[in-house]
Design a protein around this motif. Structure first.
Motif, PDB file in Angstrom:
ATOM      1  N   THR A   1       2.227   9.498  -5.463  1.00 12.46           N
ATOM      2  CA  THR A   1       2.685  10.834  -5.080  1.00 12.46           C
ATOM      3  C   THR A   1       3.867  11.262  -5.947  1.00 12.46           C
ATOM      4  O   THR A   1       3.966  12.425  -6.347  1.00 12.46           O
TER       5      THR A   1
ATOM      6  N   LEU B   1       1.113   4.235  -2.721  1.00 12.43           N
ATOM      7  CA  LEU B   1       0.900   5.631  -2.327  1.00 12.43           C
ATOM      8  C   LEU B   1       2.090   6.499  -2.744  1.00 12.43           C
ATOM      9  O   LEU B   1       1.930   7.585  -3.319  1.00 12.43           O
TER      10      LEU B   1
ATOM     11  N   THR C   1       0.837  -1.206   0.000  1.00 10.66           N
ATOM     12  CA  THR C   1       0.000   0.000   0.000  1.00 10.66           C
ATOM     13  C   THR C   1       0.871   1.255   0.000  1.00 10.66           C
ATOM     14  O   THR C   1       0.608   2.214  -0.735  1.00 10.66           O
TER      15      THR C   1
END
Lengths: 255, 312
Positions: B137, B133, B129
């Motif tokens: 980003t 992420l 995860t």
């Protein structure tokens, strides 16, 4: 003489369910004690709790030392655990698996000392595994793997050995050899606690038995006194019929 | 031999006495960076594979690679758009420190989430995860960087991996981290071997599993951060090198971690050599080379191990 194992009023909970309730018993050096009971009785949970895998209420003493105060490294020389099926599936040489038993005596970069190697050799001899010590663990038969894992436990030189269903999936010859080894260890002063499903094996090979049912202690005593119809029958829901060669069980309703 | 070739091969002739010293110094720094990067990634790969009892994982599984990459990208962006933001820091050190910061943030989150949940599945899912992420980003930062051609190019180059323009300060920052990480991996090789047998059995043999896992995660984080700070995002090294070496050195980690570090370093030096030597308008990103070699090699290894499993 100090007891090898002293279990006092032990309770274990999993989530909100209490899986062991007020279990007490002690094991002396030199004896084989069977943990018996129907599926779900809590035998394996009790064995794993003694081996230090679960948190518990009550007290467990290993050679009079409180289990919960011992770090894994302090615990390993006191109690050797033999799982029903080892999760090891790496093709390392069998002797390297046995050498893992000496981990608790090693520090940092150092290899095994001569005394460590001697302990490994004794374990190989005791389990008759020396002849395939150099073969990869994953290439061994199921029975050979079980003996290697037993050798690893013996290499710790712990005087209390706990085994979870050691004879499951072994053929009759392998089972007899295993119980012969365990009896020899007991005669040498080890204490052996083992979970057994087969009541015949408990009756034939162990000195005492602890019968569990639904997480509670039902009976503790000489195996012949525990594995009898009036004790076993109500717990398993069977009728034991003894004859000159052993015993048979029938559903209680039929009998 | 690979190291020597790495120093000799490249644009610019060593026959020119005026350029020889500069070229040798630059190439030596680049070869050293390539070797350290490869050693760190391969050694980290061996450690996480033992830690998770899974030969199909690599350092990126903990999110530290993506975290380090995001940290480096963030600093690259900040250096351009907020020039006064890091006034006392040499720019060559700012990116490595950003990588380290990003990796440590990732590891801190992984350790915090898994502190009371000991399941390896939770660790894997958390790392996965976090990686997603951080990569998302990073994509956002990349879109911001497109406003400036130079920054956009630097960000793309960093995300594809590259060892050009390595400074000695970067090497001096990464070297102790990587060497300490490899030594720590060697020191923890016994516990890593025990973990091959499962957590309960390892615990019964005297291993403090929680402590071992925490330290291994920290060292892997440091090594991957240092590697990303030197070479950017270079894939497949941590996955295929331990795989390729185990048939020769066995599964005992005291042998594996050292051998894969040397092999990983050599592999990245050779890939860097290819990235410079192959005909192209500009240098081919090293991440592209390791991907082009690594993916088919990994598939081949997977096919062979699957066939052996089927036979077994």
């Amino acid at each position: 003489m100090a007891k090898a194992l002293d279990v006092r009023e032990v309770q274990v909970e999993r989530g909100k369910r209490r899986v062991l309730q007020q279990i007490s018993f002690a094991v002396e050096y030199g004896e084989l004690v069977a943990l018996i009971g129907p599926n779900g009785a809590g035998k394996t949970t009790l064995l794993e709790t003694i081996a230090g895998f679960h948190s518990f209420a009550g007290e467990i003493l290993l050679q009079e030392k409180p289990l919960r105060l011992l770090s894994p490294r302090q615990r390993a020389p006191l109690i050797a655990y033999v799982p029903q099926i080892s999760r090891l599936d790496a093709p390392m040489a069998a002797i390297d698996v046995v050498r893992q038993g000496r981990f608790c005596f090693r520090n940092g970069f150092g290899g095994l000392s001569p005394s460590d190697e001697a302990a490994v050799q004794r374990a190989l001899v005791a389990t008759d595994t020396a002849r395939f010590a150099d073969r990869p663990y994953t290439e061994l038969s199921y029975g050979e793997r079980r003996r290697v894992v037993l050798a690893r436990a013996l290499a710790t030189e712990a005087r209390l050995i706990v085994l979870d269903e050691p004879s499951s999936s072994l053929d009759i010859g392998q089972s007899l050899a295993l119980f012969d080894t365990l009896r020899t260890l007991a005669s040498q002063g080890h204490a052996v606690v083992l979970v057994l499903h087969h009541l015949g094996e408990a009756l034939r090979f162990t000195d005492r038995a602890l019968l569990l049912h639904q997480g509670r202690r039902v009976a503790l005593g000489r195996t012949a006194e525990v594995v009898c119809d009036n004790v076993i029958g109500p717990v398993y829901g069977v009728k034991l019929l003894a004859d000159g060669h052993g015993f048979h069980a029938l559903p209680r309703a039929i009998s | 031999m690979a190291l020597a070739a790495g120093v000799v091969v490249g644009h610019g002739s060593l026959a020119d006495p005026g350029l020889r010293d500069t070229l040798l110094r630059l190439r030596a720094a680049r070869v050293a960076a390539a070797f350290l990067t490869g050693a760190a990634l391969a050694c980290s790969g061996a450690v996480v594979q033992a830690l998770f009892r899974n030969p199909l994982v690599d350092p990126s599984i903990l999110g530290s690679t993506a975290g380090a990459s995001l940290g480096g990208q963030a600093v690259l962006l900040a250096l351009h758009f907020l020039p006064g933001w890091l006034p006392h820091l040499v720019p060559e050190l700012a990116v490595p420190l950003g990588c380290l910061g990003g990796a440590l943030v990732a590891l801190f989150i992984v350790l915090a989430v898994t502190e009371h949940r000991q399941s390896m599945l939770i660790v894997l899912l958390t790392g996965f995860t976090l990686s997603s992420l951080f990569l998302s980003t990073g994509g956002f930062l990349l879109s911001l960087g497109q406003e400036s051609w130079e920054v956009g190019r630097a960000l793309v180059s960093f995300s594809l991996g590259g060892l050009g323009g390595i400074e000695v300060q970067q090497l001096l920052l990464a070297f102790p981290l990587i060497v300490a990480g490899i030594l720590a991996a060697r020191f923890w090789s016994g516990p890593l071997d025990l973990l091959l047998t499962g957590e309960d059995e390892a615990r019964s043999l005297g291993l403090d599993v929680k402590e071992a896992r925490r330290w291994c995660v920290v060292w892997v984080g440091f090594m991957t951060a240092a590697a990303v700070s030197l070479g950017g995002n270079i894939g497949f090294v941590g996955l295929i090198i331990p795989h390729a070496m185990r048939p020769f050195v066995g599964v005992l980690n005291r042998h594996v971690v050292v051998v894969v570090a040397i092999a990983g370093g050599t592999f990245v030096v050779l890939c860097d050599l290819l990235s410079r030597a192959l005909p192209s308008r500009s240098e081919i990103p090293i991440g592209v080379i390791t991907g082009l070699i690594g993916a088919p090699v990994f598939l081949l290894l997977l096919y062979r191990s699957g066939r052996e499993l089927h036979r077994g």
